[in-house]
Design a protein around this motif. Structure first.
Motif, PDB file in Angstrom:
ATOM      1  N   MET A   1       0.825  -1.213   0.000  1.00  0.00           N
ATOM      2  CA  MET A   1       0.000   0.000   0.000  1.00  0.00           C
ATOM      3  C   MET A   1       0.856   1.258   0.000  1.00  0.00           C
ATOM      4  SD  MET A   1      -1.176   2.651   2.056  1.00  0.00           S
ATOM      5  CE  MET A   1      -0.975   2.103   3.762  1.00  0.00           C
ATOM      6  N   LEU A   2       1.901   1.285   0.828  1.00  0.00           N
ATOM      7  CA  LEU A   2       2.730   2.483   0.933  1.00  0.00           C
ATOM      8  C   LEU A   2       3.464   2.767  -0.382  1.00  0.00           C
ATOM      9  CD1 LEU A   2       4.217   1.986   4.504  1.00  0.00           C
ATOM     10  CD2 LEU A   2       2.567   3.740   3.803  1.00  0.00           C
TER      11      LEU A   2
ATOM     12  N   SER B   1       1.085   4.311  -2.941  1.00  0.00           N
ATOM     13  CA  SER B   1       0.524   5.583  -2.500  1.00  0.00           C
ATOM     14  C   SER B   1       1.535   6.721  -2.540  1.00  0.00           C
ATOM     15  CB  SER B   1      -0.025   5.451  -1.066  1.00  0.00           C
ATOM     16  OG  SER B   1      -1.084   4.523  -1.008  1.00  0.00           O
TER      17      SER B   1
ATOM     18  N   TYR C   1       4.211   9.390  -3.940  1.00  0.00           N
ATOM     19  CA  TYR C   1       4.291  10.134  -5.202  1.00  0.00           C
ATOM     20  C   TYR C   1       5.202  11.338  -5.036  1.00  0.00           C
ATOM     21  CZ  TYR C   1       1.241  13.675  -3.141  1.00  0.00           C
ATOM     22  OH  TYR C   1       0.742  14.666  -2.323  1.00  0.00           O
TER      23      TYR C   1
ATOM     24  N   ASP D   1       0.537   5.970  -9.316  1.00  0.00           N
ATOM     25  CA  ASP D   1       0.492   6.421  -7.932  1.00  0.00           C
ATOM     26  C   ASP D   1      -0.805   7.196  -7.733  1.00  0.00           C
ATOM     27  OD1 ASP D   1       0.941   9.069  -8.898  1.00  0.00           O
ATOM     28  OD2 ASP D   1       3.109   8.836  -8.673  1.00  0.00           O
ATOM     29  N   ARG D   2      -0.919   7.899  -6.627  1.00  0.00           N
ATOM     30  CA  ARG D   2      -2.184   8.576  -6.340  1.00  0.00           C
ATOM     31  C   ARG D   2      -2.458   9.747  -7.288  1.00  0.00           C
ATOM     32  NH1 ARG D   2      -1.702  10.966  -0.436  1.00  0.00           N
ATOM     33  NH2 ARG D   2      -0.662   8.978  -0.051  1.00  0.00           N
TER      34      ARG D   2
ATOM     35  N   LEU E   1      -4.733   3.057  -9.907  1.00  0.00           N
ATOM     36  CA  LEU E   1      -4.410   2.986  -8.483  1.00  0.00           C
ATOM     37  C   LEU E   1      -5.290   1.962  -7.771  1.00  0.00           C
ATOM     38  CD1 LEU E   1      -2.990   4.082  -5.904  1.00  0.00           C
ATOM     39  CD2 LEU E   1      -4.797   5.813  -5.793  1.00  0.00           C
ATOM     40  N   GLU E   2      -6.586   1.959  -8.080  1.00  0.00           N
ATOM     41  CA  GLU E   2      -7.481   1.059  -7.358  1.00  0.00           C
ATOM     42  C   GLU E   2      -7.183  -0.410  -7.645  1.00  0.00           C
ATOM     43  OE1 GLU E   2     -10.216   3.011 -10.570  1.00  0.00           O
ATOM     44  OE2 GLU E   2      -8.432   3.541  -9.385  1.00  0.00           O
TER      45      GLU E   2
ATOM     46  N   LEU F   1      -4.446  -1.174  -5.160  1.00  0.00           N
ATOM     47  CA  LEU F   1      -5.000  -1.237  -3.811  1.00  0.00           C
ATOM     48  C   LEU F   1      -5.853  -2.492  -3.631  1.00  0.00           C
ATOM     49  CD1 LEU F   1      -5.962   2.508  -3.241  1.00  0.00           C
ATOM     50  CD2 LEU F   1      -3.963   1.283  -2.356  1.00  0.00           C
TER      51      LEU F   1
ATOM     52  N   THR G   1      -3.653  -5.368  -2.794  1.00  0.00           N
ATOM     53  CA  THR G   1      -3.163  -5.391  -1.417  1.00  0.00           C
ATOM     54  C   THR G   1      -4.199  -5.988  -0.473  1.00  0.00           C
ATOM     55  OG1 THR G   1      -3.977  -3.188  -0.753  1.00  0.00           O
ATOM     56  CG2 THR G   1      -1.849  -3.291  -1.876  1.00  0.00           C
TER      57      THR G   1
ATOM     58  N   ARG H   1       6.386   9.451   3.658  1.00  0.00           N
ATOM     59  CA  ARG H   1       6.238   9.210   2.222  1.00  0.00           C
ATOM     60  C   ARG H   1       7.433   9.675   1.403  1.00  0.00           C
ATOM     61  NH1 ARG H   1       1.567  12.314   1.097  1.00  0.00           N
ATOM     62  NH2 ARG H   1       2.934  14.069   0.618  1.00  0.00           N
TER      63      ARG H   1
END
Length: 268
Positions: A12-13, A16, A18, A25-26, A35-36, A39, A42, A186
């Motif tokens: 997840m990290l 996420s 960027y 990425d997000r 992105l989804e 996710l 995960t 991040r």
């Protein structure tokens, strides 16, 4: 934090954080992979991580189960390379344990891995003669008595994820050290990503675009780290050209897993 939680958190990290030049990425997606999708993977893989931590098992079979668990969305392969690195780490607990796990693989692990590989859309190198789409490849693996570590050694010169199995998870260790050095949060992930991209050609880029492009991308990343290039502009150039350092992303995930186990803080 359990091993399964650390593995899930690492996945997840990574996605996420960027901006990571060229990767989902997000802030941006690719047309077919968003992105989804990352996710979702995960979440969908968590029962397999839990089973690995609770019951152990064969690493080849676990990779195959992870691919099956995450193969029911339309985003294609999102984490196959990460699974290759994460399952030895989850089974072994840390890098030293993972070394023992990969050294203990056998023929059945190799066959399960090839079955998992065949379920993905992972790009093969032009010189690969053990083609996952050719049933004769499994026969060749059986005839040669190849373990899964042998399979990784066979691919190591052209695949940096496979190379981690043969060199003691060297870049995974380096990534964890970089995360500790860059501090919490991040931006440490982004800085570590750029450091790795600037130091070694990404083999996913090389398979897709050729080694010349992979080496040029490496030099551009070094320019960003030196302050000679703009990160946002480099990111935009990679996205426009479809240059995505997917192998570096897999190693970042493994490095985050290791760093979390050593006390690195992701939320500071």
């Amino acid at each position: 934090m359990s091993r399964a939680e650390r593995a899930q958190m690492a996945m997840m990290l990574e996605v996420s954080a960027y901006p990571k030049p060229g990767n989902v990425d997000r802030c941006h997606d690719y047309a077919d992979t968003r992105l989804e999708h990352f996710l979702a993977s995960t979440i969908l893989v968590r029962p397999v991580f839990d089973a690995a931590e609770r019951n152990g098992g064969r690493v080849g079979r676990l990779i195959r189960e992870a691919v099956l668990a995450t193969n029911n969305h339309s985003g294609g392969n999102t984490h196959f390379g990460a699974f290759i690195l994460l399952f030895p780490l989850v089974l072994g607990g840390d890098i030293e344990g993972a070394k023992a796990v990969v050294a203990g693989t056998d023929l059945e692990d190799a066959i399960d891995f090839y079955a998992a590989f065949g379920l993905t859309e992972v790009r093969m190198g032009k010189s690969d003669d053990l083609d996952v789409n050719d049933p004769a490849s499994v026969d060749a693996i059986r005839e040669r008595g190849m373990t899964l570590l042998d399979i990784m050694a066979y691919s190591a010169d052209r695949d940096m994820v496979a190379r981690e199995w043969t060199n003691g998870f060297r870049l995974t260790r380096r990534c964890a050290d970089l995360l500790h050095a860059h501090g919490p949060g991040r931006q440490a992930i982004v800085a570590s990503f750029l450091d790795l991209l600037a130091s070694v050609p990404d083999t996913f880029i090389a398979k897709k675009h050729g080694m010349e492009v992979a080496e040029k991308t490496m030099r551009c990343a070094a320019g960003v780290r030196a302050g000679d290039r703009d990160l946002a502009a480099f990111d935009a150039e990679c996205i426009e050209a479809g240059i995505n350092p997917g192998s570096i992303a897999d190693i970042i995930i493994a490095g985050i897993y290791v760093a979390l186990g050593e006390g690195w803080q992701w939320d500071s």
